[in-house]
Motif scaffolding. Structure first.
Motif, PDB file in Angstrom:
ATOM      1  N   ALA A 138     -19.026  83.753  88.606  1.00  0.00           N
ATOM      2  CA  ALA A 138     -17.722  84.394  88.419  1.00  0.00           C
ATOM      3  C   ALA A 138     -17.045  84.497  89.778  1.00  0.00           C
ATOM      4  O   ALA A 138     -17.653  84.979  90.743  1.00  0.00           O
ATOM      5  CB  ALA A 138     -17.876  85.769  87.787  1.00  0.00           C
ATOM      6  N   ALA A 139     -15.805  84.034  89.864  1.00  0.00           N
ATOM      7  CA  ALA A 139     -15.090  84.000  91.141  1.00  0.00           C
ATOM      8  C   ALA A 139     -13.787  84.771  91.025  1.00  0.00           C
ATOM      9  O   ALA A 139     -13.244  84.944  89.931  1.00  0.00           O
ATOM     10  CB  ALA A 139     -14.812  82.545  91.538  1.00  0.00           C
ATOM     11  N   PRO A 140     -13.250  85.254  92.149  1.00  0.00           N
ATOM     12  CA  PRO A 140     -11.945  85.917  92.118  1.00  0.00           C
ATOM     13  C   PRO A 140     -10.857  84.940  91.660  1.00  0.00           C
ATOM     14  O   PRO A 140     -11.032  83.712  91.744  1.00  0.00           O
ATOM     15  CB  PRO A 140     -11.726  86.334  93.581  1.00  0.00           C
ATOM     16  N   PRO A 141      -9.741  85.450  91.171  1.00  0.00           N
ATOM     17  CA  PRO A 141      -8.651  84.564  90.709  1.00  0.00           C
ATOM     18  C   PRO A 141      -7.900  83.937  91.878  1.00  0.00           C
ATOM     19  O   PRO A 141      -6.746  84.265  92.147  1.00  0.00           O
ATOM     20  CB  PRO A 141      -7.764  85.513  89.904  1.00  0.00           C
ATOM     21  N   ASP A 142      -8.562  83.020  92.550  1.00  0.00           N
ATOM     22  CA  ASP A 142      -7.983  82.349  93.724  1.00  0.00           C
ATOM     23  C   ASP A 142      -7.968  80.851  93.461  1.00  0.00           C
ATOM     24  O   ASP A 142      -9.009  80.185  93.513  1.00  0.00           O
ATOM     25  CB  ASP A 142      -8.801  82.677  94.974  1.00  0.00           C
ATOM     26  N   LEU A 143      -6.784  80.308  93.187  1.00  0.00           N
ATOM     27  CA  LEU A 143      -6.662  78.894  92.809  1.00  0.00           C
ATOM     28  C   LEU A 143      -6.853  77.936  93.971  1.00  0.00           C
ATOM     29  O   LEU A 143      -6.876  76.721  93.758  1.00  0.00           O
ATOM     30  CB  LEU A 143      -5.298  78.662  92.151  1.00  0.00           C
ATOM     31  N   SER A 144      -7.009  78.451  95.179  1.00  0.00           N
ATOM     32  CA  SER A 144      -7.340  77.556  96.298  1.00  0.00           C
ATOM     33  C   SER A 144      -8.733  76.950  96.120  1.00  0.00           C
ATOM     34  O   SER A 144      -9.085  75.970  96.772  1.00  0.00           O
ATOM     35  CB  SER A 144      -7.264  78.309  97.630  1.00  0.00           C
ATOM     36  N   LEU A 145      -9.519  77.528  95.198  1.00  0.00           N
ATOM     37  CA  LEU A 145     -10.830  76.961  94.860  1.00  0.00           C
ATOM     38  C   LEU A 145     -10.692  75.600  94.193  1.00  0.00           C
ATOM     39  O   LEU A 145     -11.577  74.745  94.292  1.00  0.00           O
ATOM     40  CB  LEU A 145     -11.567  77.930  93.920  1.00  0.00           C
ATOM     41  N   ILE A 146      -9.569  75.372  93.502  1.00  0.00           N
ATOM     42  CA  ILE A 146      -9.364  74.162  92.698  1.00  0.00           C
ATOM     43  C   ILE A 146      -8.711  73.074  93.549  1.00  0.00           C
ATOM     44  O   ILE A 146      -7.611  73.271  94.077  1.00  0.00           O
ATOM     45  CB  ILE A 146      -8.474  74.463  91.477  1.00  0.00           C
ATOM     46  N   PRO A 147      -9.349  71.917  93.711  1.00  0.00           N
ATOM     47  CA  PRO A 147      -8.770  70.838  94.527  1.00  0.00           C
ATOM     48  C   PRO A 147      -7.698  70.052  93.775  1.00  0.00           C
ATOM     49  O   PRO A 147      -7.850  68.860  93.493  1.00  0.00           O
ATOM     50  CB  PRO A 147      -9.984  69.972  94.872  1.00  0.00           C
ATOM     51  N   ALA A 148      -6.603  70.728  93.438  1.00  0.00           N
ATOM     52  CA  ALA A 148      -5.530  70.096  92.656  1.00  0.00           C
ATOM     53  C   ALA A 148      -4.776  69.084  93.517  1.00  0.00           C
ATOM     54  O   ALA A 148      -4.447  69.354  94.675  1.00  0.00           O
ATOM     55  CB  ALA A 148      -4.579  71.158  92.127  1.00  0.00           C
ATOM     56  N   GLN A 149      -4.481  67.937  92.937  1.00  0.00           N
ATOM     57  CA  GLN A 149      -3.726  66.899  93.634  1.00  0.00           C
ATOM     58  C   GLN A 149      -2.233  67.209  93.677  1.00  0.00           C
ATOM     59  O   GLN A 149      -1.703  67.900  92.794  1.00  0.00           O
ATOM     60  CB  GLN A 149      -3.881  65.552  92.920  1.00  0.00           C
ATOM     61  N   THR A 150      -1.566  66.665  94.671  1.00  0.00           N
ATOM     62  CA  THR A 150      -0.113  66.495  94.644  1.00  0.00           C
ATOM     63  C   THR A 150       0.096  64.987  94.507  1.00  0.00           C
ATOM     64  O   THR A 150       0.040  64.253  95.491  1.00  0.00           O
ATOM     65  CB  THR A 150       0.554  67.033  95.920  1.00  0.00           C
ATOM     66  N   PRO A 151       0.304  64.482  93.280  1.00  0.00           N
ATOM     67  CA  PRO A 151       0.203  63.040  93.046  1.00  0.00           C
ATOM     68  C   PRO A 151       1.281  62.203  93.722  1.00  0.00           C
ATOM     69  O   PRO A 151       0.982  61.179  94.345  1.00  0.00           O
ATOM     70  CB  PRO A 151       0.281  62.929  91.523  1.00  0.00           C
ATOM     71  N   TRP A 152       2.563  62.603  93.605  1.00  0.00           N
ATOM     72  CA  TRP A 152       3.659  61.745  94.039  1.00  0.00           C
ATOM     73  C   TRP A 152       4.459  62.410  95.152  1.00  0.00           C
ATOM     74  O   TRP A 152       4.511  63.639  95.246  1.00  0.00           O
ATOM     75  CB  TRP A 152       4.572  61.418  92.860  1.00  0.00           C
ATOM     76  N   SER A 153       5.118  61.595  95.947  1.00  0.00           N
ATOM     77  CA  SER A 153       5.813  62.105  97.133  1.00  0.00           C
ATOM     78  C   SER A 153       6.942  63.064  96.798  1.00  0.00           C
ATOM     79  O   SER A 153       7.284  63.939  97.590  1.00  0.00           O
ATOM     80  CB  SER A 153       6.355  60.940  97.971  1.00  0.00           C
ATOM     81  N   GLY A 154       7.544  62.925  95.599  1.00  0.00           N
ATOM     82  CA  GLY A 154       8.627  63.809  95.207  1.00  0.00           C
ATOM     83  C   GLY A 154       8.188  65.012  94.406  1.00  0.00           C
ATOM     84  O   GLY A 154       9.033  65.763  93.899  1.00  0.00           O
ATOM     85  N   ASP A 155       6.878  65.233  94.261  1.00  0.00           N
ATOM     86  CA  ASP A 155       6.363  66.340  93.457  1.00  0.00           C
ATOM     87  C   ASP A 155       6.562  67.676  94.161  1.00  0.00           C
ATOM     88  O   ASP A 155       6.509  67.768  95.393  1.00  0.00           O
ATOM     89  CB  ASP A 155       4.882  66.141  93.159  1.00  0.00           C
TER      90      ASP A 155
END
Length: 494
Positions: A138-155
């Motif tokens: 169980a982890a604190p609600p910190d989304l920096s844990l998730i390695p989410a992509q920024t797919p495109w240059s205009g995103d």
């Protein structure tokens, strides 16, 4: 019917893929911002393996989880996710069509022959566990844990791209699994504990949100990351509203879905996922989502969508993060769409029996255009088929153009289709145009958001009252002469 083992979780599928030489480890640092997109699309276009990035980076910071991409980058792996080889998909589609609309049982012998259907029905009932692997940590609600992509240059920023969003309507109980919806919706990371959920009006999650909004109560939401292949594919399929994705996943998996009670919201969640994000969507709380690159090959406009406040994060020990990228085809969704095309064909035939084959070209965003091959028997039949398809499934209501061809035309060959259009279609007589029909609001060609026209092209041979002229005869070579020519050339060119 299944020829491959049951994959209870993502790890089992990855182990199978690695045994087939279909998993590649990338040890070099790769940036989550833009760079990973280029690598995974290059792999997909080469028909390459699943990629595991062991050193994903956000600037100088190393991600806390390995990133898995290109999971369904080939048609063979999409089929494998259902426990099938690619050539078994059409047969499985026929089985699903029979499961959806079974014929009456005729005697004990017929009843016994239906054991696979009964077994599939039993497998569709989810099983509740007291604890599951996804809640090992169980982890604190910190989304920096998730390695989410920024797919495109205009995103606009980081994006969670393979989330299985779990919702239920207001006035339902946690245990009423038949009323649950599983959907794959874009989820923009807005802050350490906030996400924007982009569910479109016709999707199940949006319908559930409206019921909670009407009651002026917060809506519980859970997001499962890194699910098993059957859950992922069930959530992505355009199933009828009356079909539960949780139940359907049991049929695809060949084993019952196993669920566990979420920690902070009244929902049941996939017990064998890698990560669960739990939280609430409060009435009227929205934020501007986007722009993001989409399957159309364009960036979406910025629009308000509901905000999810994350209450907790649970995950496995040493979790994996599953990601993908969406863009102009070919991309992973378009590969999945090609297999779903074969899977859905028997269901379509059950409703419209004269359909022989149907092709949704990936280049047309996998659903904006359809080419339909029919067994034509009477005047006006092509138009009837067009209207039947437009009204059959929600996804077909977004198909802008339907081209109907005869059984002697290969609907998957543009050369054949264009020849039929050039020689069997008159623009005045054989084109049907509808106005102000439902349309995906992502279609920038639409004159009004959510409303657009439909184009039906009858490229079949005209019969009966459809023409006053004698129709031409198609030129063909005698099959015996073709066989003789092949043998002759084989000897001459050997």
């Amino acid at each position: 019917m299944r020829s491959l083992p049951v994959f209870p979780d993502l790890r089992a599928f990855l182990a199978y893929a690695e045994g087939q030489g279909e998993l590649a480890h990338i040890a070099e640092p790769v940036q989550l911002r833009h760079e990973m997109t280029a690598v995974q699309l290059a792999a997909l276009r080469l028909g390459g393996p699943i990629l595991r990035f062991d050193d994903a980076r956000q600037g100088e910071r190393r991600a806390q989880m390995p990133v898995i991409t290109n999971l369904f980058g080939t048609s063979e792996r999409v089929a494998a996710g259902m426990g099938l080889t690619l050539d078994q998909v059409p047969t499985f589609g026929e089985f699903l069509a029979a499961l959806r609309s079974p014929s009456p049982v005729e005697g004990m012998r017929d009843a016994l022959s239906r054991w696979p259907v009964l077994r599939a029905a039993l497998q569709s009932r989810p099983k509740l566990l007291r604890r599951g692997p996804v809640q090992e940590v169980a982890a604190p609600p910190d989304l920096s844990l998730i390695p989410a992509q920024t797919p495109w240059s205009g995103d606009a920023g980081p994006l969670i791209t393979w989330p299985v969003v779990v919702t239920r309507p207001h006035a339902s109980d946690r245990g009423q699994l038949s009323r649950y919806n599983l959907g794959v919706y874009r989820a923009q990371v807005l802050g350490p504990d906030r996400l924007i959920l982009r569910w479109l009006a016709h999707r199940g999650g949006a319908a559930h949100y409206c019921s909670w909004l009407h009651a002026n109560e917060p809506m519980p939401v859970a997001i499962a990351l890194g699910c098993d292949p059957a859950t992922l594919l069930s959530a992505a399929l355009p199933l009828p509203e009356t079909v539960s994705e949780l139940a359907f996943s049991g049929v695809l998996r060949g084993a019952r879905a196993e669920l566990v009670a979420a920690k902070t919201v009244p929902l049941l969640v996939p017990a064998h996922a890698e990560v669960i994000l739990e939280g609430w969507v409060h009435p009227g709380e929205t934020a501007s989502e986007g722009p993001f690159g989409d399957h159309t090959g364009y960036y979406n406009s910025v629009e308000p969508f509901p905000v999810m406040r994350v209450s907790t994060i649970t995950h496995r020990q040493d979790p994996l993060y599953l990601s993908t990228v969406t863009g102009r085809p070919p991309d992973e969704p378009s590969v999945i769409g090609e297999v779903f095309n074969s899977l859905a064909l028997p269901v379509i035939r059950a409703q419209v029996p004269e359909v022989i084959d149907l092709w949704l070209p990936a280049a047309a965003c996998s659903y904006r255009m359809a080419v339909v091959q029919i067994d034509k028997r009477y005047p006006g039949q092509a138009r009837r088929v067009m209207m039947a398809l437009w009204g059959m499934l929600t996804q077909f209501s977004y198909t802008k153009t339907i081209i109907v061809v005869d059984r002697d035309i290969n609907p998957r060959s543009w050369d054949d289709v264009v020849w039929a259009m050039a020689t069997r279609m008159d623009p005045v007589r054989d084109v049907m145009v509808l106005d102000r029909t439902p349309m995906d609001y992502l279609d920038f060609a639409s004159p009004r958001e959510g409303l657009a026209g439909k184009l039906g092209i009858d490229a079949t041979t005209k019969i009966g009252a459809e023409t006053n002229r004698e129709w031409g005869r198609v030129m063909q070579i005698d099959p015996e002469h073709e066989a003789r020519a092949e043998c002759l050339l084989q000897r001459v060119l050997a």
